[in-house]
Write a protein that holds these residues in place. Structure first.
Motif, mmCIF file in Angstrom:
data_model
loop_
_atom_site.group_PDB
_atom_site.id
_atom_site.type_symbol
_atom_site.label_atom_id
_atom_site.label_comp_id
_atom_site.label_asym_id
_atom_site.label_seq_id
_atom_site.Cartn_x
_atom_site.Cartn_y
_atom_site.Cartn_z
ATOM 1 N N UNK A 192 -4.603 0.997 3.822
ATOM 2 C CA UNK A 192 -3.618 1.456 2.856
ATOM 3 C C UNK A 192 -3.360 0.477 1.719
ATOM 4 N N UNK A 193 -3.317 -0.800 2.008
ATOM 5 C CA UNK A 193 -3.066 -1.755 0.930
ATOM 6 C C UNK A 193 -4.236 -1.774 -0.046
ATOM 7 N N UNK A 194 -5.454 -1.778 0.477
ATOM 8 C CA UNK A 194 -6.641 -1.738 -0.387
ATOM 9 C C UNK A 194 -6.664 -0.427 -1.173
ATOM 10 N N UNK A 195 -6.254 0.661 -0.537
ATOM 11 C CA UNK A 195 -6.203 1.960 -1.227
ATOM 12 C C UNK A 195 -5.212 1.897 -2.376
ATOM 13 N N UNK A 196 -4.052 1.295 -2.147
ATOM 14 C CA UNK A 196 -3.041 1.191 -3.206
ATOM 15 C C UNK A 196 -3.607 0.457 -4.411
ATOM 16 N N UNK A 231 2.866 4.046 3.569
ATOM 17 C CA UNK A 231 2.187 3.854 4.854
ATOM 18 C C UNK A 231 2.245 2.393 5.313
ATOM 19 N N UNK A 232 2.330 1.445 4.367
ATOM 20 C CA UNK A 232 2.425 0.037 4.773
ATOM 21 C C UNK A 232 3.872 -0.442 4.807
ATOM 22 N N UNK A 233 4.800 0.485 4.565
ATOM 23 C CA UNK A 233 6.211 0.154 4.727
ATOM 24 C C UNK A 233 6.925 -0.306 3.476
ATOM 25 N N UNK A 234 6.278 -0.263 2.324
ATOM 26 C CA UNK A 234 6.930 -0.678 1.087
ATOM 27 C C UNK A 234 7.521 0.559 0.408
ATOM 28 N N UNK A 257 10.149 0.880 -1.409
ATOM 29 C CA UNK A 257 10.591 0.673 -2.790
ATOM 30 C C UNK A 257 9.459 0.932 -3.772
ATOM 31 N N UNK A 258 8.287 0.378 -3.494
ATOM 32 C CA UNK A 258 7.123 0.611 -4.357
ATOM 33 C C UNK A 258 6.715 2.077 -4.316
ATOM 34 N N UNK A 259 6.806 2.689 -3.139
ATOM 35 C CA UNK A 259 6.464 4.112 -3.011
ATOM 36 C C UNK A 259 7.385 4.948 -3.896
ATOM 37 N N UNK A 260 8.671 4.689 -3.799
ATOM 38 C CA UNK A 260 9.650 5.448 -4.585
ATOM 39 C C UNK A 260 9.394 5.267 -6.084
ATOM 40 N N UNK A 261 9.086 4.048 -6.518
ATOM 41 C CA UNK A 261 8.797 3.813 -7.942
ATOM 42 C C UNK A 261 7.585 4.635 -8.399
ATOM 43 N N UNK A 262 6.550 4.678 -7.561
ATOM 44 C CA UNK A 262 5.362 5.448 -7.941
ATOM 45 C C UNK A 262 5.643 6.939 -7.973
ATOM 46 N N UNK A 263 6.408 7.455 -7.017
ATOM 47 C CA UNK A 263 6.746 8.877 -7.032
ATOM 48 C C UNK A 263 7.553 9.214 -8.297
ATOM 49 N N UNK A 264 8.466 8.328 -8.649
ATOM 50 C CA UNK A 264 9.262 8.560 -9.863
ATOM 51 C C UNK A 264 8.389 8.474 -11.119
ATOM 52 N N UNK A 265 7.411 7.571 -11.106
ATOM 53 C CA UNK A 265 6.480 7.491 -12.238
ATOM 54 C C UNK A 265 5.695 8.786 -12.377
ATOM 55 N N UNK A 266 5.279 9.357 -11.250
ATOM 56 C CA UNK A 266 4.574 10.644 -11.284
ATOM 57 C C UNK A 266 5.480 11.715 -11.886
ATOM 58 N N UNK A 267 6.752 11.698 -11.519
ATOM 59 C CA UNK A 267 7.686 12.687 -12.057
ATOM 60 C C UNK A 267 7.960 12.464 -13.545
ATOM 61 N N UNK A 268 7.860 11.224 -14.006
ATOM 62 C CA UNK A 268 8.062 10.974 -15.437
ATOM 63 C C UNK A 268 6.918 11.564 -16.259
#
Length: 187
Positions: A64-68, A91-94, A96-107
């Motif tokens: 997952x980290x390499x995928x990110x 999936x790696x437990x971050x 905060x970073x996940x939420x930022x990326x989801x919000x970026x997708x919504x932007x």
């Protein structure tokens, strides 16, 4: 279309690497697909889709980290890379970073159902039930199959009748997984 046994992977062309990776991915051999894409991404022809495909393959083998980091190479050219990178971070437990990326997708696309569902389920997991309900209702308005995830909010509230109604809507919309949830809820 496997490479001839007398050729090393380093000697394959970019097109051959991509095609072999695609074949391996379709067969479910994500490790082989990742290996081919790791070589392809080093070549001058590599672009955002090469990075995206590498991320997909690495995610498939739970790296997952390499995928990110691979998905990062597809941003901002491929909007889905934000959601996929967010899921990798999740999936790696971050979260905060996940939420930022989801919000970026919504932007980029306010109607990105995957981003809405992922934020909603993340919020529900973190006991942010009111926020989860907002995002999941929004997703369900766009795609009625998302009532499957929205039903979890009402299960959390203890409103099993409303959860069942939402699952019925999801089933009617074609969400097969909701049928199993509905059967379990009724039992």
């Amino acid at each position: 279309m496997l490479p001839p046994s007398d050729r090393r992977i380093e000697d394959l062309s970019f097109a051959e690497l991509e095609r072999l990776a695609e074949l391996m991915y379709e067969e479910g051999n994500f490790q082989a697909a990742a290996t081919y894409m790791q070589h392809a991404v080093k070549l001058p022809q590599a672009d955002s889709s090469t990075h995206f495909n590498l991320g997909q393959a690495l995610f498939g083998v739970e790296q997952y980290e390499a995928a990110a980091y691979a998905f990062s190479g597809a941003i901002p050219k491929i909007a889905d890379a934000y959601v996929n990178r967010g899921l990798s971070w999740e999936m790696i437990g971050d979260t905060g970073a996940a939420r930022r990326d989801y919000r970026s997708a919504l932007s980029i696309n306010i109607r990105d159902v995957d981003a809405l569902v992922n934020i909603g389920t993340l919020d529900l997991m973190e006991e942010r039930v009111c926020s989860a309900e907002i995002f999941l209702r929004w997703a369900a308005l766009i795609d009625p199959r998302c009532n499957w995830q929205l039903s979890d909010v009402f299960i959390h509230y203890g409103d099993l009748d409303q959860a069942a109604k939402l699952l019925e809507i999801a089933v009617a919309a074609g969400e097969e997984r909701a049928a199993t949830s509905l059967t379990e809820l009724r039992a």
